[in-house]
Design a protein around this motif. Structure first.
Motif, short mmCIF file in Angstrom:
data_model
loop_
_atom_site.label_atom_id
_atom_site.label_comp_id
_atom_site.label_asym_id
_atom_site.label_seq_id
_atom_site.Cartn_x
_atom_site.Cartn_y
_atom_site.Cartn_z
N SER A 1 44.91 36.21 36.47
CA SER A 1 44.28 36.35 37.79
C SER A 1 43.85 34.99 38.33
CB SER A 1 43.07 37.28 37.70
OG SER A 1 43.46 38.56 37.34
N GLU A 2 43.32 34.15 37.46
CA GLU A 2 42.91 32.80 37.88
C GLU A 2 44.11 31.97 38.31
OE1 GLU A 2 39.86 31.48 38.28
OE2 GLU A 2 39.06 33.48 37.86
N LEU A 3 45.20 32.06 37.57
CA LEU A 3 46.41 31.33 37.94
C LEU A 3 46.95 31.81 39.28
CD1 LEU A 3 48.29 31.02 34.55
CD2 LEU A 3 47.36 29.17 35.92
N LEU A 4 46.92 33.12 39.49
CA LEU A 4 47.37 33.67 40.76
C LEU A 4 46.50 33.20 41.91
CD1 LEU A 4 49.30 35.54 42.28
CD2 LEU A 4 47.71 37.41 41.79
N ALA A 5 45.19 33.15 41.69
CA ALA A 5 44.28 32.67 42.74
C ALA A 5 44.54 31.20 43.06
CB ALA A 5 42.83 32.89 42.32
N ALA A 6 44.77 30.39 42.03
CA ALA A 6 45.06 28.96 42.25
C ALA A 6 46.38 28.79 43.01
CB ALA A 6 45.11 28.23 40.91
N TYR A 7 47.38 29.54 42.63
CA TYR A 7 48.67 29.47 43.32
C TYR A 7 48.53 29.90 44.78
CZ TYR A 7 53.48 30.55 44.58
OH TYR A 7 54.68 30.62 45.21
N ARG A 8 47.81 31.00 44.99
CA ARG A 8 47.61 31.49 46.36
C ARG A 8 46.90 30.44 47.20
NH1 ARG A 8 44.89 36.33 45.56
NH2 ARG A 8 46.89 37.34 45.28
N SER A 9 45.90 29.78 46.64
CA SER A 9 45.17 28.75 47.36
C SER A 9 46.08 27.58 47.73
CB SER A 9 44.00 28.26 46.51
OG SER A 9 43.35 27.20 47.12
N ALA A 10 46.91 27.17 46.78
CA ALA A 10 47.82 26.05 47.06
C ALA A 10 48.83 26.42 48.13
CB ALA A 10 48.55 25.65 45.77
N VAL A 11 49.36 27.63 48.08
CA VAL A 11 50.35 28.07 49.07
C VAL A 11 49.70 28.17 50.44
CG1 VAL A 11 51.78 30.04 49.77
CG2 VAL A 11 51.88 29.18 47.43
N GLN A 12 48.50 28.72 50.50
CA GLN A 12 47.83 28.85 51.80
C GLN A 12 47.53 27.49 52.40
OE1 GLN A 12 44.50 31.36 50.87
NE2 GLN A 12 45.66 33.24 51.23
N ALA A 13 47.13 26.52 51.58
CA ALA A 13 46.87 25.17 52.09
C ALA A 13 48.15 24.55 52.64
CB ALA A 13 46.28 24.29 51.00
N GLN A 14 49.25 24.73 51.93
CA GLN A 14 50.53 24.20 52.40
C GLN A 14 50.97 24.89 53.68
OE1 GLN A 14 52.05 21.56 51.08
NE2 GLN A 14 53.60 21.64 52.68
#
Length: 162
Positions: free
Chosen positions: A114-127
């Motif tokens: 879940s933490e990895l998914l949240a980090a990935y989602r954050s990076a994608v949203q920033a991009q």
């Protein structure tokens, strides 16, 4: 000088204890009613990660055992199904003890996922924000003050080619 508290009779203490018990009982009843309402509305709560993995293994094993194999033909079908059932049972026998001995590991793995998914989602949203900012956003990136324009106190010298 010692201060003495006025003596309270035991009936007052008993009333307070009864009130506290009544409050605790009422809270417990309300909580149970709310849980029942939520279960009726949303269905049962998911179990731990270990329980969910065990259910997944059972479901996949049932599906694989029930598959008919049209590729192997009529003669090889029963033998192939028996081989699949045997492999599935061996896999279940290997996985279930691990799940039962280490249920906390699967909870930790689920939390880490879940933490990895949240980090990935954050990076994608920033991009995506940078991509969708339009030409003004890109122009701001190109006008970045940190970019070296050849001016400054460095040992190099700016050469004008015009």
């Amino acid at each position: 000088m010692s201060e003495e508290r006025p003596a309270t009779d035991s009936s007052e203490e008993q009333d307070r204890a009864t009130d506290a018990d009544a409050w605790a009982t009422a809270c417990a009843e309300d909580l149970a009613a709310e849980k029942a309402r939520r279960r009726a509305e949303h269905g049962p709560q998911p179990g731990s990660a270990a329980e969910e993995l065990k259910r997944l293994v059972d479901t996949v094993a049932d599906k694989l055992s029930g598959l008919q194999s049209p590729l192997l033909g009529g003669l090889a079908g029963p033998a192939a199904q028996q081989a699949v059932r045997q492999v599935v049972q061996q896999a279940k026998a290997a996985v279930e003890p691990v799940i039962e001995r280490n249920p906390d590991v699967f909870d930790h793995l689920a939390a880490a996922g879940s933490e990895l998914l949240a980090a990935y989602r954050s990076a994608v949203q920033a991009q995506e924000r940078r991509w969708t900012a339009g030409s003004a956003g890109l122009a701001d990136e190109w006008r970045d003050d940190r970019r070296d324009r050849g001016e400054g106190s460095g040992p190099g010298e700016r050469i004008d080619l015009d």
